[in-house]
Each structure stands twice: as C-alpha cells, then as structure tokens.
Scaffold this active site. Structure first.
Site, mmCIF file in Angstrom:
data_model
loop_
_atom_site.group_PDB
_atom_site.id
_atom_site.type_symbol
_atom_site.label_atom_id
_atom_site.label_comp_id
_atom_site.label_asym_id
_atom_site.label_seq_id
_atom_site.Cartn_x
_atom_site.Cartn_y
_atom_site.Cartn_z
ATOM 1 N N GLY A 1 0.901 -1.182 -0.091
ATOM 2 C CA GLY A 1 -0.047 0.073 0.090
ATOM 3 C C GLY A 1 0.901 1.147 0.048
ATOM 4 O O GLY A 1 2.130 1.267 0.492
ATOM 5 N N LYS B 1 -10.911 -11.996 -16.357
ATOM 6 C CA LYS B 1 -11.452 -12.197 -17.659
ATOM 7 C C LYS B 1 -10.781 -13.583 -18.180
ATOM 8 O O LYS B 1 -11.649 -14.086 -19.100
ATOM 9 C CB LYS B 1 -10.812 -10.938 -18.551
ATOM 10 C CG LYS B 1 -11.422 -10.766 -19.886
ATOM 11 C CD LYS B 1 -12.706 -10.347 -19.965
ATOM 12 C CE LYS B 1 -13.353 -10.349 -21.238
ATOM 13 N NZ LYS B 1 -14.687 -9.375 -21.156
ATOM 14 N N ASP C 1 -18.777 -11.957 -21.618
ATOM 15 C CA ASP C 1 -19.216 -12.037 -20.203
ATOM 16 C C ASP C 1 -20.590 -12.542 -20.380
ATOM 17 O O ASP C 1 -21.156 -13.307 -19.600
ATOM 18 C CB ASP C 1 -18.787 -10.607 -19.513
ATOM 19 C CG ASP C 1 -17.724 -10.413 -19.519
ATOM 20 O OD1 ASP C 1 -16.807 -11.038 -19.539
ATOM 21 O OD2 ASP C 1 -17.237 -9.043 -19.004
ATOM 22 N N GLU D 1 4.902 -11.028 -6.350
ATOM 23 C CA GLU D 1 3.750 -11.008 -7.365
ATOM 24 C C GLU D 1 4.138 -10.586 -8.747
ATOM 25 O O GLU D 1 3.664 -10.936 -9.813
ATOM 26 C CB GLU D 1 2.622 -10.464 -6.922
ATOM 27 C CG GLU D 1 2.424 -8.732 -6.769
ATOM 28 C CD GLU D 1 3.133 -8.419 -5.351
ATOM 29 O OE1 GLU D 1 3.979 -9.093 -4.991
ATOM 30 O OE2 GLU D 1 2.822 -7.151 -5.241
ATOM 31 N N CYS E 1 5.578 -6.081 1.500
ATOM 32 C CA CYS E 1 5.630 -4.427 1.595
ATOM 33 C C CYS E 1 5.105 -3.924 2.750
ATOM 34 O O CYS E 1 5.109 -4.100 3.928
ATOM 35 C CB CYS E 1 5.272 -3.805 -0.135
ATOM 36 S SG CYS E 1 6.257 -2.449 0.165
ATOM 37 N N TYR E 2 4.060 -3.038 2.693
ATOM 38 C CA TYR E 2 3.203 -2.220 3.470
ATOM 39 C C TYR E 2 2.734 -3.247 4.438
ATOM 40 O O TYR E 2 2.862 -3.233 5.773
ATOM 41 C CB TYR E 2 2.200 -1.530 2.917
ATOM 42 C CG TYR E 2 1.385 -0.741 4.144
ATOM 43 C CD1 TYR E 2 1.783 0.649 4.348
ATOM 44 C CD2 TYR E 2 0.258 -1.283 4.519
ATOM 45 C CE1 TYR E 2 1.064 1.237 5.264
ATOM 46 C CE2 TYR E 2 -0.620 -0.628 5.445
ATOM 47 C CZ TYR E 2 -0.157 0.673 5.969
ATOM 48 O OH TYR E 2 -0.920 1.274 6.768
ATOM 49 N N HIS F 1 8.426 -7.513 -3.760
ATOM 50 C CA HIS F 1 7.233 -7.968 -4.369
ATOM 51 C C HIS F 1 7.278 -9.315 -5.227
ATOM 52 O O HIS F 1 7.598 -9.063 -6.278
ATOM 53 C CB HIS F 1 6.365 -6.756 -5.337
ATOM 54 C CG HIS F 1 6.210 -5.635 -4.539
ATOM 55 N ND1 HIS F 1 4.873 -5.393 -4.069
ATOM 56 C CD2 HIS F 1 6.735 -4.333 -4.401
ATOM 57 C CE1 HIS F 1 4.614 -4.392 -3.506
ATOM 58 N NE2 HIS F 1 5.747 -3.646 -3.627
#
Ligand code: XMP
Length: 507
Positions: free
Chosen positions: A54, A363, A226, A170, A81-82, A168
């Site tokens: 964050g 998606k 969708d 990710e 992180c945060y 990070h």
C-alpha cells in the site's frame, strides 16, 4: 469445503495480480478490503491470509490498519511490503522512514533456513519499491533475507505462522516470485492446490440452483464474452427457467447475429429480436457520434422492455459483471466509488434481483469457464465490441449500403488476421468507413470510390493503446483483398495513432 486464501487489500497497486497468482497456483482466492470485520473473515475459514502492499506509511495516523486479532487466528499470514511492515509494527517492532528509498531490482541475500524461501538461491533478483523500512523486528521473529539497502527483506516467526516480505514476489521482475508464493501456500498453509474451473462450475451450478429455486431469470445477451458465459452457466444450472433476449440492432459484424443464435439455439427461451429497420430508421441522417450512441441506447432499452414485458413473473436479472468491475467499484476501504452497469443502461425501475455469477472471476478465467461450458471459440475469444456496433465505425450517417461495405471489409480483415495467427495478440482490430472518396485506377478506368481505414491496437485494458505492428505482408494481403473483393472500395489506409491522443474507435 473449498480452500480459500484471503487477500486483504491495503491499497496496493498489485492486489489483483496477487489474487491471480494465487489462483494460478490452484488455490481459490478472494480480495477483501482491510476494513472487513474480523467475524466476516473468520466465517470464510481461510487457509491463509495475504496482506498486500500500500502507498501509505504505517506511522501516519490514518493509514490503513487491520484488526490485530487477524494475526492471532492461527491462520498463516504473509505480509507484502506495507503488509509486512504492518505485521512488524502490530507485533511490537518499529517501522521508520528509510534513509534512502529502495526501488527496482535488487539481489536477495539469504540468511539461515526458511520454508518460505525453499528453492530460492542466494543472489535471486527481487523487485523493491519502498520508502519506509523495518528498523527493529519484534521478539520471536528472525530475519531470513536481506539486500544491501534493506537489512530486513524477509522475516518470519514460524511458530506464530507470520511471515513478511519487503519486496514484491507477485511481479514478474522478482525472479522465482511465484515459487515464493507457492512455498507460502503449499509449505506453510498446506493447501491441496486442486482448485479448478471444473470445481467452479460445480459449486456455482449448485449455488445458482439454490438461489433461483423455481423462479425465472432474464438476461440481455449481447454476444459479448461475459454475457455469453454467464448465460451458458445459468442455463446449465436452471435450464428452461432462463430467458435470454438478444436484441439484434443490425449493427453487428458479418454473420455475428447468426453465430450468437447458433451458440444459444438449444436454449428453450432464446429470443432474438431483429430490429435492424427500426434502428436504421431512427439513425437516418444522424451524423453526430454522441447522438448516434444515445439513439441506439434508447432504442435498445425500448426493445428490451417490450420483449421483457411479454414475459411474466421474472424475478432475477442476470448480469455478466466480472471481478475487475467489482474491485474497481470499491476502494480499499470498501466504499463504493463507481457503480457499473454491464448491460448498457437498463431501466432503473426494473424490479429484479441481480444475479452475477461471474463476479469473482478475472477475464481469462471467464474465458476458461466458457471453454469448460463448451461455448464456441468465436464467442470465447471475441474482441471487445462496442454496444453501438458498426454505427460508430461509419463516420457520418449510417445507411444499409455503408454497413454492407464495412461488414465485407471487416470480415476480410478478421479472416486475414486470424490466418496470420495474430488474432489473440491484438486487442482490437477492425475496419472503419470514414466516408472519404478518392481517385483510383482499376483496369483502364478511373474510379472515385470509398476509403477503408484499418484500425488495430494492442492494449491491456482499452484505456491506453498502441497501434499494432502488423507485418507488412499481412497488411498487403488485407489491402489487396479488400480492394479486389469489396465493391465501391478503391483505397485502404492503416491508422498509426496511439491512444492517447487518438481513441480506439473513430467516433
Ligand atoms: P475508445 O474509442 O474510447 O474505446 O478508445 C475504448 C474501448 O471502449 C469501446 N467503446 C465502447 N463500448 N459503447 C461500448 O460498449 C460505446 O459507446 C463505446 N465506445 C468505445 C471501444 O471499442 C474500446 O474497446
């Protein structure tokens, strides 16, 4: 019961990415705002919790905080992180502004044993982006990784099942980042990793049956990915209780209306309303793009209302809302900041309960679900197509003749792009009829005919885009075929404008 990993959003830019990485590892994940009540979190019975990064600083009074009880549930918690700084701070450590910001690729130095870092070598590249750092670790925690500028890059208290990573894992810039997340999931949370689309179909079908009971569901089917996948899923669950209305405004691409009909024709209540004449009549002589949009939107609602009015006792309205729509609508603190309407402008006085079975899917997961439900590829991998259809790809007023020219040219373009194997790499590719005539020569005679513009862009979300670098030989084939095969076209140009400053559509 399905194993769930909860991702507590503390305002990170990468929250969705973390959720995806977890799901890619075969574990179902859900994102919750940091303000979520601890009781709600407990009810979800998570097998693991990830606290995101964050932009704020822990020591700011109003920065996002979590209920400290979250760290005492006995469920493994990984802070990024945060999120890592928050764990350190809540457990009695100290976080402060670092002398120097650390940003970009760094080398990780490992210290001692760590289940979290299993298989991660010394010198592994990691992606850092922080201005604060942990100055003092709480008792019982050990440091298991550092970089030259960050003495506490990885820390853990395995007995308490608490883990923190300053970098990070990710993002792709962190080498073996997925391995670190998988270590957390498999070594520490002990997940079975068997979440799959098949399970999703099974649990959703059961849930939809329970929610809908013997009531009826209405859907405005547009042929978009969708709404098509949502309809197929609900049809699998409640069969004939689903009523799909497909308003064909006559502004679709070549054969598209028939393809949609073919895909859904086995439904007992697939209702196609062909209203080309009505839309074209209302669009007659209108050249302002926004007025065209408005007319099409209003006609669409009117037709939909007329058809829906013929049906009795509808209780549910099916919408193809997907996860990014839901997350975008909510800030990290859980407030609604924007509401989304997937079915362009449905009347507000409709008294239906919304059914949104895709609202937890990304998606690409919606597409995999479409495959699982055996929908045809041309629907699953359909490029984004604007609600007003070809009307905003004809500059100026819309006529049947112009639509015919555009449809033929667009069909050739799509065929050649697919033949060249580029159809999944290009975000959108289509033909535009700018309404410009120019001089040409065909055989021995002079022509004065229409111009076709090709628009093809790469993008990740449609917000910004770049023109696609289509190989010249493919462009050549497209141009030759369009000029030779489409009557009244004697010139083809390629639009090389990025967005911004251009838009993807011409109108
Ligand atoms: P622009 O042209 O604004 O388009 O760069 C961004 C994305 O939005 C689509 N688009 C529309 N979609 N109704 C829609 O449903 C519209 O009126 C509309 N206008 C643009 C466009 O195709 C692209 O994907």
């Amino acid at each position: 019961m399905q194993q769930t990993v909860l991702i507590i959003d503390l305002g990170a830019q990468y929250t969705q990415l973390i959720a995806r990485r977890v799901r890619e590892s075969g574990v179902y994940s859900e994102i919750l705002p940091y303000t979520t009540d601890i009781e709600e979190i407990k009810e979800k019975r998570p097998v693991g919790i990830i606290l995101t990064g964050g932009p704020d600083s822990i020591y700011n009074e109003n920065s996002p905080k979590i209920d400290p009880a979250l760290l005492e549930l006995g469920v493994p918690v990984l802070g990024l992180c945060y999120g890592a700084q928050l764990i350190a701070s809540l457990c009695g450590g100290k976080v402060d502004r670092a002398e120097k910001q650390e940003f970009g690729k760094k080398e990780l130095e490992r210290i001692g044993e760590s289940e979290l870092l299993e298989g991660i070598e010394d010198g592994n590249t990691v992606w850092m982006s922080h201005a604060d750092r942990i100055e003092r670790l709480p008792e019982d925690f050990v440091i298991t990784g550092k970089t030259d500028a960050c003495p506490v890059a990885v820390f853990e208290a395995p007995d308490k099942k608490l883990y923190g990573i300053q970098f990070h894992p990710e993002v792709v810039h962190t080498e073996n980042g997925s391995r670190i997340l998988e270590n957390f999931l498999y070594n520490i949370c002990g997940v079975s990793g068997d979440w799959s689309m098949k399970d999703f179909v099974k649990t959703q079908v059961e849930e939809i049956r329970e929610t809908v009971g013997d009531k009826k569901v209405l859907c405005a089917l547009s042929g978009g990915v969708d709404s098509s996948v949502a309809s197929a899923l609900v049809h699998k669950a409640v069969g004939d209780q689903l009523y799909c209305i497909f308003v064909d405004h006559g502004l679709m691409r070549k054969d598209e209306g028939d393809q949609i009909e073919a895909a859904f024709s086995d439904m007992a209540h697939f209702i196609r309303v062909n209203e080309e004449d009505r839309f074209l009549k209302d669009l007659e002589g209108v050249s302002d793009p926004e007025r065209k949009r408005k007319i099409i939107g209003e006609d669409f609602i009117r037709v939909f209302e007329e058809e829906a009015g013929k049906l009795d006792n509808i209780d549910f309205l099916l919408q193809g809302t997907i996860y990014p729509d839901v997350i975008e609508s909510r800030s990290a603190s859980g407030e609604t900041i924007k509401s989304h309407h997937n079915v362009g402008g449905l009347p507000e006085d409709f008294d239906f309960t919304l059914l949104e079975p895709l609202k937890l899917l990304f998606k690409d997961e919606v597409r995999r679900l479409g495959e699982e439900l055996s929908l045809p590829e041309n629907l699953i991998y359909r490029q984004p197509f604007p609600g007003p259809g070809l009307a905003i790809r004809i500059v100026g007023d819309v006529t049947k003749d112009k639509l015919e020219i555009l449809r033929e040219a667009d069909s050739i373009l799509r065929e050649e792009i697919a033949k060249a194997g580029l159809d999944r790499d290009i975000w959108q590719y289509f033909a535009v009829l700018p309404g410009v005539q120019s001089v040409g020569v065909m055989g021995d005679s002079r022509t004065y005919d229409q111009l076709i513009a090709i628009r093809a862009v790469t993008s990740v979300d449609g917000m910004t885009s770049d023109w696609a670098r289509i190989p010249p030989e493919v462009l050549e084939r497209i141009s030759t075929r369009i000029v030779n095969e489409v009557d009244h076209v004697n010139r083809v140009v390629y639009d090389i404008t990025s967005k911004p400053p251009g838009t993807i559509e011409w109108e």
